[in-house]
Write a protein that holds these residues in place. Structure first.
Motif, PDB file in Angstrom:
ATOM      1  N   SER A   2       1.409 -14.571   7.672  1.00 50.71           N
ATOM      2  CA  SER A   2       0.444 -14.310   6.621  1.00 50.71           C
ATOM      3  C   SER A   2      -0.493 -13.173   7.030  1.00 50.71           C
ATOM      4  O   SER A   2      -0.950 -13.108   8.165  1.00 50.71           O
ATOM      5  CB  SER A   2      -0.360 -15.585   6.355  1.00 50.71           C
ATOM      6  OG  SER A   2      -1.290 -15.361   5.345  1.00 50.71           O
ATOM      7  N   ARG A   3      -0.769 -12.301   6.121  1.00 49.84           N
ATOM      8  CA  ARG A   3      -1.698 -11.204   6.372  1.00 49.84           C
ATOM      9  C   ARG A   3      -3.115 -11.727   6.264  1.00 49.84           C
ATOM     10  O   ARG A   3      -3.405 -12.619   5.471  1.00 49.84           O
ATOM     11  CB  ARG A   3      -1.447 -10.094   5.359  1.00 49.84           C
ATOM     12  CG  ARG A   3      -2.462  -9.014   5.434  1.00 49.84           C
ATOM     13  CD  ARG A   3      -1.887  -7.629   5.440  1.00 49.84           C
ATOM     14  NE  ARG A   3      -2.979  -6.733   5.780  1.00 49.84           N
ATOM     15  CZ  ARG A   3      -3.378  -5.740   5.024  1.00 49.84           C
ATOM     16  NH1 ARG A   3      -2.737  -5.460   3.926  1.00 49.84           N
ATOM     17  NH2 ARG A   3      -4.392  -4.988   5.380  1.00 49.84           N
ATOM     18  N   ILE A   4      -4.016 -11.152   7.045  1.00 48.49           N
ATOM     19  CA  ILE A   4      -5.424 -11.529   7.051  1.00 48.49           C
ATOM     20  C   ILE A   4      -6.227 -10.421   6.360  1.00 48.49           C
ATOM     21  O   ILE A   4      -5.983  -9.234   6.601  1.00 48.49           O
ATOM     22  CB  ILE A   4      -5.940 -11.685   8.506  1.00 48.49           C
ATOM     23  CG1 ILE A   4      -5.083 -12.659   9.296  1.00 48.49           C
ATOM     24  CG2 ILE A   4      -7.403 -12.060   8.532  1.00 48.49           C
ATOM     25  CD1 ILE A   4      -5.297 -14.096   8.975  1.00 48.49           C
ATOM     26  N   TYR A  42      -9.562 -14.072   4.816  1.00 44.82           N
ATOM     27  CA  TYR A  42      -8.751 -14.624   3.743  1.00 44.82           C
ATOM     28  C   TYR A  42      -7.274 -14.430   4.068  1.00 44.82           C
ATOM     29  O   TYR A  42      -6.889 -13.434   4.672  1.00 44.82           O
ATOM     30  CB  TYR A  42      -9.095 -13.931   2.421  1.00 44.82           C
ATOM     31  CG  TYR A  42     -10.548 -14.090   2.040  1.00 44.82           C
ATOM     32  CD1 TYR A  42     -10.950 -15.097   1.179  1.00 44.82           C
ATOM     33  CD2 TYR A  42     -11.522 -13.244   2.558  1.00 44.82           C
ATOM     34  CE1 TYR A  42     -12.284 -15.253   0.836  1.00 44.82           C
ATOM     35  CE2 TYR A  42     -12.855 -13.395   2.221  1.00 44.82           C
ATOM     36  CZ  TYR A  42     -13.232 -14.401   1.363  1.00 44.82           C
ATOM     37  OH  TYR A  42     -14.549 -14.559   1.032  1.00 44.82           O
ATOM     38  N   GLN A  43      -6.445 -15.360   3.610  1.00 43.98           N
ATOM     39  CA  GLN A  43      -4.996 -15.325   3.819  1.00 43.98           C
ATOM     40  C   GLN A  43      -4.314 -14.772   2.560  1.00 43.98           C
ATOM     41  O   GLN A  43      -4.927 -14.649   1.508  1.00 43.98           O
ATOM     42  CB  GLN A  43      -4.472 -16.746   4.091  1.00 43.98           C
ATOM     43  CG  GLN A  43      -5.193 -17.483   5.192  1.00 43.98           C
ATOM     44  CD  GLN A  43      -4.913 -16.916   6.561  1.00 43.98           C
ATOM     45  OE1 GLN A  43      -3.800 -16.472   6.829  1.00 43.98           O
ATOM     46  NE2 GLN A  43      -5.907 -16.927   7.423  1.00 43.98           N
ATOM     47  N   SER A  44      -3.020 -14.520   2.675  1.00 43.50           N
ATOM     48  CA  SER A  44      -2.233 -14.045   1.528  1.00 43.50           C
ATOM     49  C   SER A  44      -2.285 -15.033   0.368  1.00 43.50           C
ATOM     50  O   SER A  44      -2.325 -14.634  -0.802  1.00 43.50           O
ATOM     51  CB  SER A  44      -0.775 -13.813   1.944  1.00 43.50           C
ATOM     52  OG  SER A  44      -0.704 -12.807   2.905  1.00 43.50           O
TER      53      SER A  44
END
Length: 113
Positions: A2-4, A42-44
């Motif tokens: 997951s991107r931050i 925040y996550q994807s």
């Protein structure tokens, strides 16, 4: 993986999201970011939830509390679909006579009302 996203990156990524709108959505717990050394992250999944919230807000003029309830219901629906897939997989793994008995029992239960 997951991107931050930081708050600044999040607002830049989601065109309809403003800092004020994000504050409103945070208060309604539409997303619950994680606290880190850099601040809130925040996550994807948060991006997807916020994009949906912005779309519903703009299209249907929904307030943040109503959006929170709507997204909660969508989350519940996705959870139930995942559970149903597991049940269907378990039924599919049964021998044919057991599977037929289960299919009949489920059919009778559905139409018994």
């Amino acid at each position: 993986m997951s991107r931050i996203y930081t708050e600044t990156q999040l607002v830049a990524r989601i065109t309809r999201l403003t800092p004020d709108r994000l504050t409103e959505y945070l208060a309604a717990e539409i997303v619950i970011p994680t606290q880190s050394d850099q601040g809130l992250i925040y996550q994807s999944l948060d991006v997807a939830r916020l994009e949906l919230a912005c779309e519903l807000h703009d299209q249907y003029e929904m307030e943040a509390d109503a959006l929170s309830m709507m997204i909660s219901l969508i989350d519940q629906m996705h959870g139930l679909r995942a559970e149903l897939r597991e049940v269907l997989g378990a039924v599919e793994a049964q021998p044919d006579p057991v599977r037929q008995t289960l299919i009949e029992a489920i059919g009778m239960a559905r139409f018994k009302r």
